[in-house]
Write a protein that holds these residues in place. Structure first.
Motif, PDB file in Angstrom:
ATOM      1  N   HIS B  12       0.794  -1.243   0.000  1.00 27.38           N
ATOM      2  CA  HIS B  12       0.000   0.000   0.000  1.00 27.38           C
ATOM      3  C   HIS B  12       0.825   1.291   0.000  1.00 27.38           C
ATOM      4  O   HIS B  12       0.270   2.363  -0.182  1.00 27.38           O
ATOM      5  CB  HIS B  12      -0.930   0.030   1.219  1.00 27.38           C
ATOM      6  CG  HIS B  12      -1.887  -1.128   1.254  1.00 27.38           C
ATOM      7  ND1 HIS B  12      -2.975  -1.218   0.422  1.00 27.38           N
ATOM      8  CD2 HIS B  12      -1.894  -2.263   2.018  1.00 27.38           C
ATOM      9  CE1 HIS B  12      -3.628  -2.345   0.669  1.00 27.38           C
ATOM     10  NE2 HIS B  12      -2.999  -3.004   1.628  1.00 27.38           N
ATOM     11  N   GLY B  13       2.118   1.203   0.266  1.00 26.74           N
ATOM     12  CA  GLY B  13       2.909   2.420   0.477  1.00 26.74           C
ATOM     13  C   GLY B  13       3.342   3.134  -0.784  1.00 26.74           C
ATOM     14  O   GLY B  13       3.778   4.277  -0.746  1.00 26.74           O
ATOM     15  N   ARG B  14       3.217   2.441  -1.927  1.00 28.40           N
ATOM     16  CA  ARG B  14       3.677   3.014  -3.216  1.00 28.40           C
ATOM     17  C   ARG B  14       5.117   3.507  -3.122  1.00 28.40           C
ATOM     18  O   ARG B  14       5.443   4.624  -3.558  1.00 28.40           O
ATOM     19  CB  ARG B  14       2.779   4.165  -3.638  1.00 28.40           C
ATOM     20  CG  ARG B  14       1.372   3.700  -3.923  1.00 28.40           C
ATOM     21  CD  ARG B  14       0.715   4.679  -4.817  1.00 28.40           C
ATOM     22  NE  ARG B  14      -0.620   4.257  -5.182  1.00 28.40           N
ATOM     23  CZ  ARG B  14      -1.374   4.899  -6.062  1.00 28.40           C
ATOM     24  NH1 ARG B  14      -0.918   5.973  -6.637  1.00 28.40           N
ATOM     25  NH2 ARG B  14      -2.557   4.466  -6.361  1.00 28.40           N
ATOM     26  N   LEU B  15       5.961   2.705  -2.519  1.00 25.37           N
ATOM     27  CA  LEU B  15       7.356   3.105  -2.357  1.00 25.37           C
ATOM     28  C   LEU B  15       8.127   2.843  -3.645  1.00 25.37           C
ATOM     29  O   LEU B  15       7.837   1.902  -4.378  1.00 25.37           O
ATOM     30  CB  LEU B  15       7.998   2.322  -1.207  1.00 25.37           C
ATOM     31  CG  LEU B  15       7.287   2.405   0.152  1.00 25.37           C
ATOM     32  CD1 LEU B  15       8.077   1.663   1.220  1.00 25.37           C
ATOM     33  CD2 LEU B  15       7.104   3.860   0.558  1.00 25.37           C
ATOM     34  N   ALA B  16       9.114   3.688  -3.865  1.00 24.28           N
ATOM     35  CA  ALA B  16       9.958   3.512  -5.042  1.00 24.28           C
ATOM     36  C   ALA B  16      11.006   2.428  -4.784  1.00 24.28           C
ATOM     37  O   ALA B  16      11.497   1.790  -5.710  1.00 24.28           O
ATOM     38  CB  ALA B  16      10.629   4.829  -5.405  1.00 24.28           C
ATOM     39  N   SER B  17      11.336   2.223  -3.485  1.00 27.07           N
ATOM     40  CA  SER B  17      12.340   1.204  -3.179  1.00 27.07           C
ATOM     41  C   SER B  17      11.664  -0.015  -2.530  1.00 27.07           C
ATOM     42  O   SER B  17      10.510   0.051  -2.133  1.00 27.07           O
ATOM     43  CB  SER B  17      13.412   1.789  -2.271  1.00 27.07           C
ATOM     44  OG  SER B  17      12.850   2.707  -1.356  1.00 27.07           O
ATOM     45  N   ASP B  18      12.412  -1.106  -2.397  1.00 26.21           N
ATOM     46  CA  ASP B  18      11.862  -2.361  -1.885  1.00 26.21           C
ATOM     47  C   ASP B  18      11.618  -2.261  -0.373  1.00 26.21           C
ATOM     48  O   ASP B  18      12.552  -2.065   0.404  1.00 26.21           O
ATOM     49  CB  ASP B  18      12.845  -3.502  -2.206  1.00 26.21           C
ATOM     50  CG  ASP B  18      12.275  -4.848  -1.762  1.00 26.21           C
ATOM     51  OD1 ASP B  18      11.113  -4.888  -1.328  1.00 26.21           O
ATOM     52  OD2 ASP B  18      13.016  -5.845  -1.859  1.00 26.21           O
ATOM     53  N   ALA B  19      10.355  -2.437   0.014  1.00 30.00           N
ATOM     54  CA  ALA B  19       9.996  -2.285   1.432  1.00 30.00           C
ATOM     55  C   ALA B  19      10.684  -3.329   2.308  1.00 30.00           C
ATOM     56  O   ALA B  19      10.908  -3.099   3.501  1.00 30.00           O
ATOM     57  CB  ALA B  19       8.482  -2.386   1.586  1.00 30.00           C
ATOM     58  N   ASP B  27      13.293   7.342   5.709  1.00 34.13           N
ATOM     59  CA  ASP B  27      12.118   8.205   5.605  1.00 34.13           C
ATOM     60  C   ASP B  27      11.179   7.673   4.517  1.00 34.13           C
ATOM     61  O   ASP B  27      11.523   7.653   3.335  1.00 34.13           O
ATOM     62  CB  ASP B  27      12.588   9.632   5.256  1.00 34.13           C
ATOM     63  CG  ASP B  27      11.443  10.628   5.259  1.00 34.13           C
ATOM     64  OD1 ASP B  27      10.338  10.279   4.799  1.00 34.13           O
ATOM     65  OD2 ASP B  27      11.660  11.764   5.724  1.00 34.13           O
ATOM     66  N   LEU B  28       9.999   7.209   4.933  1.00 37.47           N
ATOM     67  CA  LEU B  28       9.069   6.600   3.977  1.00 37.47           C
ATOM     68  C   LEU B  28       8.524   7.621   2.995  1.00 37.47           C
ATOM     69  O   LEU B  28       8.212   7.298   1.848  1.00 37.47           O
ATOM     70  CB  LEU B  28       7.907   5.929   4.724  1.00 37.47           C
ATOM     71  CG  LEU B  28       8.302   4.745   5.615  1.00 37.47           C
ATOM     72  CD1 LEU B  28       7.090   4.242   6.393  1.00 37.47           C
ATOM     73  CD2 LEU B  28       8.905   3.615   4.794  1.00 37.47           C
ATOM     74  N   TYR B  29       8.399   8.882   3.426  1.00 31.75           N
ATOM     75  CA  TYR B  29       7.892   9.915   2.511  1.00 31.75           C
ATOM     76  C   TYR B  29       8.926  10.185   1.420  1.00 31.75           C
ATOM     77  O   TYR B  29       8.586  10.351   0.258  1.00 31.75           O
ATOM     78  CB  TYR B  29       7.538  11.194   3.283  1.00 31.75           C
ATOM     79  CG  TYR B  29       6.351  10.987   4.193  1.00 31.75           C
ATOM     80  CD1 TYR B  29       5.054  11.018   3.692  1.00 31.75           C
ATOM     81  CD2 TYR B  29       6.520  10.719   5.550  1.00 31.75           C
ATOM     82  CE1 TYR B  29       3.966  10.811   4.509  1.00 31.75           C
ATOM     83  CE2 TYR B  29       5.427  10.505   6.384  1.00 31.75           C
ATOM     84  CZ  TYR B  29       4.146  10.554   5.867  1.00 31.75           C
ATOM     85  OH  TYR B  29       3.063  10.340   6.675  1.00 31.75           O
ATOM     86  N   GLN B  30      10.205  10.192   1.813  1.00 27.57           N
ATOM     87  CA  GLN B  30      11.250  10.372   0.801  1.00 27.57           C
ATOM     88  C   GLN B  30      11.321   9.155  -0.111  1.00 27.57           C
ATOM     89  O   GLN B  30      11.753   9.234  -1.253  1.00 27.57           O
ATOM     90  CB  GLN B  30      12.611  10.611   1.466  1.00 27.57           C
ATOM     91  CG  GLN B  30      12.723  12.024   2.010  1.00 27.57           C
ATOM     92  CD  GLN B  30      14.137  12.415   2.384  1.00 27.57           C
ATOM     93  OE1 GLN B  30      15.099  11.716   2.077  1.00 27.57           O
ATOM     94  NE2 GLN B  30      14.265  13.538   3.070  1.00 27.57           N
ATOM     95  N   ALA B  31      10.887   7.981   0.434  1.00 27.92           N
ATOM     96  CA  ALA B  31      10.914   6.761  -0.378  1.00 27.92           C
ATOM     97  C   ALA B  31       9.711   6.684  -1.317  1.00 27.92           C
ATOM     98  O   ALA B  31       9.582   5.726  -2.073  1.00 27.92           O
ATOM     99  CB  ALA B  31      10.955   5.544   0.533  1.00 27.92           C
ATOM    100  N   GLY B  32       8.831   7.668  -1.260  1.00 26.65           N
ATOM    101  CA  GLY B  32       7.751   7.718  -2.250  1.00 26.65           C
ATOM    102  C   GLY B  32       6.352   7.681  -1.677  1.00 26.65           C
ATOM    103  O   GLY B  32       5.371   7.838  -2.409  1.00 26.65           O
TER     104      GLY B  32
END
Lengths: 390, 79
Positions: B12-19, B27-32
């Protein structure tokens, strides 16, 4: 607590500028969609462009409440003047609240005070669908210099500001929401106009699209991340100051309507004109709008004065409240002016009477569009899925 | 708990890197993560751990990293 003597002097100055200058040119500004240069020059003369700059940096050190009343005052005479003034203050607020740790940016704020520099905002961008919390453009840094290019859908008074405050991604590989703010000073940037500004209202804000190209020194990047700045400063200042100036537009509409109804009453003493009942309704609506705006301005000022308060501004509950004040004020301003028009009838509908309300209504229609209320409702809908306390 | 949190971030986080390999304090916000995707993360965490985040916890800092999310869940499940 009565306001400090200084406070009423500044508010008096705003009313004087509004009455003697802004109101005189408001029609021409609107008709020709031109920048309200006379009133901005007068605000400069009163040093009001540095209202928020701390006293030790040469400004007035004004708080949110007082600034809100000044925006309301200006809104009563010329919406475009009030909007340009408010948007500039929002930029100054971001620097005052987030950039004082930088000696270069402190020095810049001193120049805002001494030179009364006007700052425009570049948050919009082609391709992000109106979401100011995501950017496509990014800082490209080489040693201590950067270049930045942005295709902005709109830059209000871009051709009339000395400097720009721009949102962008932190670096070319950063996520779309990983944003910073960058100050661009006159000489750092070029603007190439990409669209026109022939609008229904708010015509004097002169807000076409531009392609921005720029370069600068890394010290011009505001420290910290824009996400927090947006929640703690950009959004609260925007929503409160906009609401304040929309309130001003509504106040003038109700004032015109009041004088229309009083003229009717004078013509037939002893008979309460039927329109007086409608005026009583509009007066009620105006009072609630005024209280709602003041309440939130007061709360913001209190929260901003402590570190716990600033922390609380990062919470979802605060965002909901800030969004609600914007939605309510934007819808209620139009409702009030429309009701006022119904009372004044044809003389209000005509563009050349002392009861004319056409410009008020056209300007107010921008309120629900500048950051679309639908977008804000959607954000609130999402936040209410986790926020519990109504 | 850590794996459950990371799985939710991945979904659900829509992260650019692998959770799965993200540093605990990254920083999760910096990660996307956006404010919108953070709400989905909150909802999934509430369902997964059968908790309700009180409003005082609904702020950026609490959902800013794997470590801060874990601390919040631990606080709610300890009671």
């Amino acid at each position: 607590m009565p306001p400090a003597p200084q406070t009423s002097t500044r508010l008096d100055a705003a009313h004087r500028i509004g009455r003697e200058i802004a109101a005189v040119h408001a029609g021409d500004v609107d008709k020709n969609a031109r920048f309200p240069r006379e009133s901005i020059a007068a605000l400069r003369d009163e040093k009001l462009l540095s209202a928020l700059v701390p006293v030790e940096l040469g400004g007035m050190g004004m708080g949110m409440m007082e600034l809100s009343t000044i925006c309301t005052a200006l809104g009563q005479y010329c919406s475009a003047t009030a909007m340009v003034f408010a948007m500039h203050q929002i930029q100054v607020a971001c620097l005052v609240r987030h950039a004082l740790s930088s000696s270069d940016l402190r020095a810049y704020l001193q120049s805002v005070a001494s030179e009364q520099r006007l700052i425009a905002s570049v948050t919009s961008e082609v391709g992000v669908g109106g979401d100011t919390r995501s950017s496509i453009c990014a800082i490209e840094q080489t040693q201590d210099r950067f270049v930045l290019a942005k295709d902005a859908t709109t830059i209000s008074y871009g051709e009339h500001a000395q400097d720009l405050l721009v949102t962008c991604r932190r670096h070319p590989a950063a996520a779309s929401g990983d944003q910073v703010m960058v100050l661009l000073k006159q000489g750092d940037f070029q603007l190439e106009r990409t669209s026109s500004w022939d609008t229904l209202g708010m015509r004097g804000t002169c807000s076409p699209g531009f392609k921005l190209t720029s370069s600068g020194h890394v010290s011009q990047i505001v420290p910290g991340d824009y996400g927090a700045m947006s929640s703690q400063t950009m959004v609260p200042f925007s929503h409160v100051l906009w609401a304040s100036l929309w309130l001003g537009i509504a106040i003038d509409a109700v004032a015109r309507t009041g004088s229309f109804v009083r003229a009717q009453a004078r013509a037939k003493p002893g008979v309460v004109p039927p329109a007086a009942l409608r005026l009583a309704e509009v007066s009620n609506m105006l009072q609630v709008l005024r209280i709602s705006t003041h309440d939130v301005a007061d709360e913001c000022e209190r929260l901003m004065s402590s570190s716990e308060g600033n922390e609380a501004m990062l919470a979802i509950g605060f965002s909901l409240k800030m969004n609600n004040v914007k939605i309510y004020a934007s819808e209620q301003t139009v409702a009030i002016i429309q009701a006022a028009l119904q009372i004044c009838g044809i003389v209000g509908y005509k563009n050349d009477t002392k009861y004319s309300l056409g410009r008020h209504l056209r300007d107010a229609f921008s309120a629900s569009l500048m950051v679309s209320n639908d977008r804000i409702y959607a954000k609130n809908a999402s936040m209410l899925l986790v926020h519990k306390d109504p | 708990m850590e794996d459950q949190i990371r799985n939710i971030l991945k979904e659900h986080g829509r992260l650019a890197s692998d959770a799965a390999t993200l540093a605990d304090n990254a920083d999760l916000y910096q990660a996307g993560m956006t404010s919108h995707s953070s709400v989905n993360v909150m909802l999934a965490l509430e369902a997964e751990f059968d908790v309700e985040f009180p409003d005082r916890m609904l702020k950026r800092a609490v959902f800013g990293s794997v470590a801060s999310i874990r601390a919040a869940i631990e606080e709610l499940t300890a009671a």
